[in-house]
Design a protein around this motif. Structure first.
Motif, PDB file in Angstrom:
ATOM      1  N   LYS A 128       0.811  -1.218   0.000  1.00 59.38           N
ATOM      2  CA  LYS A 128       0.000   0.000   0.000  1.00 59.38           C
ATOM      3  C   LYS A 128       0.846   1.270   0.000  1.00 59.38           C
ATOM      4  O   LYS A 128       0.308   2.372  -0.087  1.00 59.38           O
ATOM      5  N   ALA A 129       2.155   1.106   0.094  1.00 54.90           N
ATOM      6  CA  ALA A 129       3.048   2.267   0.134  1.00 54.90           C
ATOM      7  C   ALA A 129       2.980   3.041  -1.183  1.00 54.90           C
ATOM      8  O   ALA A 129       2.916   2.451  -2.270  1.00 54.90           O
ATOM      9  N   LEU A 130       2.987   4.372  -1.073  1.00 54.37           N
ATOM     10  CA  LEU A 130       2.967   5.229  -2.254  1.00 54.37           C
ATOM     11  C   LEU A 130       4.365   5.359  -2.824  1.00 54.37           C
ATOM     12  O   LEU A 130       5.347   5.480  -2.086  1.00 54.37           O
ATOM     13  N   LEU A 131       4.455   5.342  -4.139  1.00 50.82           N
ATOM     14  CA  LEU A 131       5.744   5.501  -4.812  1.00 50.82           C
ATOM     15  C   LEU A 131       6.061   6.985  -4.936  1.00 50.82           C
ATOM     16  O   LEU A 131       5.201   7.776  -5.316  1.00 50.82           O
ATOM     17  N   SER A 132       7.284   7.369  -4.633  1.00 50.91           N
ATOM     18  CA  SER A 132       7.669   8.776  -4.763  1.00 50.91           C
ATOM     19  C   SER A 132       8.869   8.962  -5.689  1.00 50.91           C
ATOM     20  O   SER A 132       9.203  10.077  -6.060  1.00 50.91           O
ATOM     21  N   ARG A 133       9.518   7.870  -6.057  1.00 44.19           N
ATOM     22  CA  ARG A 133      10.621   7.914  -7.018  1.00 44.19           C
ATOM     23  C   ARG A 133      10.746   6.528  -7.644  1.00 44.19           C
ATOM     24  O   ARG A 133      10.501   5.520  -6.970  1.00 44.19           O
ATOM     25  N   LEU A 134      11.129   6.503  -8.905  1.00 43.69           N
ATOM     26  CA  LEU A 134      11.285   5.227  -9.596  1.00 43.69           C
ATOM     27  C   LEU A 134      12.460   5.335 -10.552  1.00 43.69           C
ATOM     28  O   LEU A 134      12.493   6.215 -11.409  1.00 43.69           O
ATOM     29  N   ASP A 135      13.443   4.467 -10.372  1.00 43.10           N
ATOM     30  CA  ASP A 135      14.608   4.399 -11.255  1.00 43.10           C
ATOM     31  C   ASP A 135      14.569   3.070 -11.993  1.00 43.10           C
ATOM     32  O   ASP A 135      14.423   2.025 -11.361  1.00 43.10           O
ATOM     33  N   ILE A 136      14.713   3.135 -13.310  1.00 41.46           N
ATOM     34  CA  ILE A 136      14.686   1.937 -14.149  1.00 41.46           C
ATOM     35  C   ILE A 136      15.957   1.929 -14.974  1.00 41.46           C
ATOM     36  O   ILE A 136      16.340   2.961 -15.519  1.00 41.46           O
ATOM     37  N   LEU A 173      12.274   8.678 -12.600  1.00 38.75           N
ATOM     38  CA  LEU A 173      11.134   9.543 -12.307  1.00 38.75           C
ATOM     39  C   LEU A 173      11.340  10.032 -10.883  1.00 38.75           C
ATOM     40  O   LEU A 173      11.338   9.246  -9.938  1.00 38.75           O
ATOM     41  N   LEU A 174      11.540  11.335 -10.734  1.00 36.20           N
ATOM     42  CA  LEU A 174      11.986  11.896  -9.463  1.00 36.20           C
ATOM     43  C   LEU A 174      10.869  12.380  -8.559  1.00 36.20           C
ATOM     44  O   LEU A 174      11.130  12.713  -7.399  1.00 36.20           O
ATOM     45  N   ARG A 175       9.659  12.467  -9.070  1.00 37.43           N
ATOM     46  CA  ARG A 175       8.550  13.020  -8.286  1.00 37.43           C
ATOM     47  C   ARG A 175       7.330  12.108  -8.364  1.00 37.43           C
ATOM     48  O   ARG A 175       7.091  11.419  -9.355  1.00 37.43           O
ATOM     49  N   LYS A 176       6.558  12.172  -7.317  1.00 37.55           N
ATOM     50  CA  LYS A 176       5.328  11.384  -7.228  1.00 37.55           C
ATOM     51  C   LYS A 176       4.408  11.650  -8.425  1.00 37.55           C
ATOM     52  O   LYS A 176       3.826  10.723  -8.994  1.00 37.55           O
ATOM     53  N   GLN A 177       4.299  12.903  -8.834  1.00 39.56           N
ATOM     54  CA  GLN A 177       3.414  13.251  -9.951  1.00 39.56           C
ATOM     55  C   GLN A 177       3.854  12.571 -11.248  1.00 39.56           C
ATOM     56  O   GLN A 177       3.018  12.088 -12.010  1.00 39.56           O
ATOM     57  N   SER A 178       5.151  12.497 -11.489  1.00 36.29           N
ATOM     58  CA  SER A 178       5.652  11.830 -12.693  1.00 36.29           C
ATOM     59  C   SER A 178       5.309  10.347 -12.676  1.00 36.29           C
ATOM     60  O   SER A 178       4.958   9.766 -13.707  1.00 36.29           O
ATOM     61  N   ILE A 179       5.409   9.745 -11.513  1.00 41.44           N
ATOM     62  CA  ILE A 179       5.080   8.324 -11.375  1.00 41.44           C
ATOM     63  C   ILE A 179       3.580   8.114 -11.556  1.00 41.44           C
ATOM     64  O   ILE A 179       3.147   7.196 -12.247  1.00 41.44           O
ATOM     65  N   ALA A 198       2.460   8.099 -15.012  1.00 44.96           N
ATOM     66  CA  ALA A 198       2.790   6.838 -15.683  1.00 44.96           C
ATOM     67  C   ALA A 198       1.809   5.733 -15.297  1.00 44.96           C
ATOM     68  O   ALA A 198       1.945   4.596 -15.751  1.00 44.96           O
ATOM     69  N   GLY A 199       0.812   6.067 -14.477  1.00 45.66           N
ATOM     70  CA  GLY A 199      -0.205   5.098 -14.084  1.00 45.66           C
ATOM     71  C   GLY A 199       0.168   4.257 -12.877  1.00 45.66           C
ATOM     72  O   GLY A 199      -0.465   3.238 -12.613  1.00 45.66           O
ATOM     73  N   LEU A 200       1.182   4.681 -12.163  1.00 47.35           N
ATOM     74  CA  LEU A 200       1.614   3.942 -10.977  1.00 47.35           C
ATOM     75  C   LEU A 200       1.379   4.791  -9.736  1.00 47.35           C
ATOM     76  O   LEU A 200       1.708   5.964  -9.723  1.00 47.35           O
ATOM     77  N   LEU A 201       0.801   4.191  -8.709  1.00 51.68           N
ATOM     78  CA  LEU A 201       0.551   4.908  -7.464  1.00 51.68           C
ATOM     79  C   LEU A 201       1.227   4.244  -6.280  1.00 51.68           C
ATOM     80  O   LEU A 201       1.854   4.895  -5.464  1.00 51.68           O
ATOM     81  N   THR A 202       1.064   2.932  -6.209  1.00 54.58           N
ATOM     82  CA  THR A 202       1.531   2.191  -5.045  1.00 54.58           C
ATOM     83  C   THR A 202       2.504   1.092  -5.453  1.00 54.58           C
ATOM     84  O   THR A 202       2.629   0.762  -6.635  1.00 54.58           O
ATOM     85  N   VAL A 203       3.138   0.518  -4.456  1.00 63.92           N
ATOM     86  CA  VAL A 203       4.011  -0.634  -4.705  1.00 63.92           C
ATOM     87  C   VAL A 203       3.206  -1.740  -5.377  1.00 63.92           C
ATOM     88  O   VAL A 203       3.664  -2.366  -6.328  1.00 63.92           O
ATOM     89  N   ASP A 204       1.978  -1.965  -4.910  1.00 68.29           N
ATOM     90  CA  ASP A 204       1.141  -3.006  -5.497  1.00 68.29           C
ATOM     91  C   ASP A 204       0.887  -2.756  -6.986  1.00 68.29           C
ATOM     92  O   ASP A 204       0.955  -3.686  -7.791  1.00 68.29           O
ATOM     93  N   GLN A 210       8.563  -1.313 -18.665  1.00 59.55           N
ATOM     94  CA  GLN A 210       8.917  -1.181 -20.083  1.00 59.55           C
ATOM     95  C   GLN A 210       8.320   0.098 -20.672  1.00 59.55           C
ATOM     96  O   GLN A 210       8.999   0.825 -21.404  1.00 59.55           O
ATOM     97  N   ALA A 211       7.078   0.396 -20.362  1.00 64.03           N
ATOM     98  CA  ALA A 211       6.423   1.593 -20.902  1.00 64.03           C
ATOM     99  C   ALA A 211       7.109   2.870 -20.424  1.00 64.03           C
ATOM    100  O   ALA A 211       7.363   3.790 -21.217  1.00 64.03           O
ATOM    101  N   VAL A 212       7.419   2.947 -19.139  1.00 69.01           N
ATOM    102  CA  VAL A 212       8.087   4.129 -18.588  1.00 69.01           C
ATOM    103  C   VAL A 212       9.466   4.281 -19.219  1.00 69.01           C
ATOM    104  O   VAL A 212       9.846   5.360 -19.675  1.00 69.01           O
ATOM    105  N   TYR A 213      10.206   3.188 -19.272  1.00 65.99           N
ATOM    106  CA  TYR A 213      11.565   3.236 -19.811  1.00 65.99           C
ATOM    107  C   TYR A 213      11.560   3.685 -21.276  1.00 65.99           C
ATOM    108  O   TYR A 213      12.306   4.591 -21.653  1.00 65.99           O
TER     109      TYR A 213
END
Length: 184
Positions: free
Chosen positions: A47-55, A130-136, A139-145, A156-159
């Motif tokens: 349920k944790a919110l994503l705030s940064r994503l590195d691929i 993706l450095l900010r929650k809004q960018s994530i 991309a259609g991603l909100l949570t770890v789930d 793949q889509a984000v990358y």
């Protein structure tokens, strides 16, 4: 609110050089949740919110990283600044970054080896960050789930989107090299 930062490949493999798949991403998050519980911190990490994503992707290319410098100099990102650090080309703004770098040289520098004796390699790593929650969220991603459920497709889509934003401005880039960079 607590912030948890981790490298999923490092959680499973003790190195960030090995790519992981969706099943392994789930295992890494479970391992972190278990470790946290062991230390008295109980939560549902899904349920944790994503705030940064590195691929990342990396690939051995035909030539050394430095041989591609003229090509990296031709690239530009939409609404992004560009920096050349010699072993890294970074395209960035406040919301996202795309980086290309010589993974083996960067690893040697991180391990504090004498830079005079580090030779360029042909292991090129490309990262979309993706450095900010809004960018994530965009991309259609909100949570770890949400990340785990559709890991391969979402990652793949984000990358692809982030790389396309830089590679589209390549101008006269040789087609074979563009294919090599897109393959990273």
């Amino acid at each position: 609110m607590a912030v948890l930062q981790m490298s999923l490949p490092k959680v499973l493999h003790d190195t960030n050089s090995t790519a992981i798949n969706g099943k392994e991403a789930g295992q890494a998050f479970q391992a972190v949740e278990k470790e946290m519980a062991t230390n008295g911190i109980h939560c549902d990490i899904k349920k944790a919110l994503l705030s940064r994503l590195d691929i990342f992707r990396q690939n051995r290319t035909r030539f050394a990283f430095t041989d591609y410098s003229p090509v990296f100099n031709m690239l530009s990102g939409k609404r992004q600044n560009k920096r050349d650090y010699g072993t890294t080309y970074l395209f960035y703004n406040t919301r996202r970054e795309v980086a290309f770098y010589d993974k083996e040289v960067e690893e040697a520098i991180r391990m504090r080896k004498d830079e005079r004796y580090i030779s360029p390699s042909n292991l090129i790593r490309a990262e979309a960050r993706l450095l900010r929650k809004q960018s994530i969220n965009n991309a259609g991603l909100l949570t770890v789930d949400s990340l785990i459920q559709d890991y391969e497709e979402a990652v793949q889509a984000v990358y692809k989107k982030e790389m396309a934003g830089v590679l589209r401005n390549g101008g006269g880039i040789d087609g074979q090299l563009c294919l090599a960079l897109n393959g990273i």
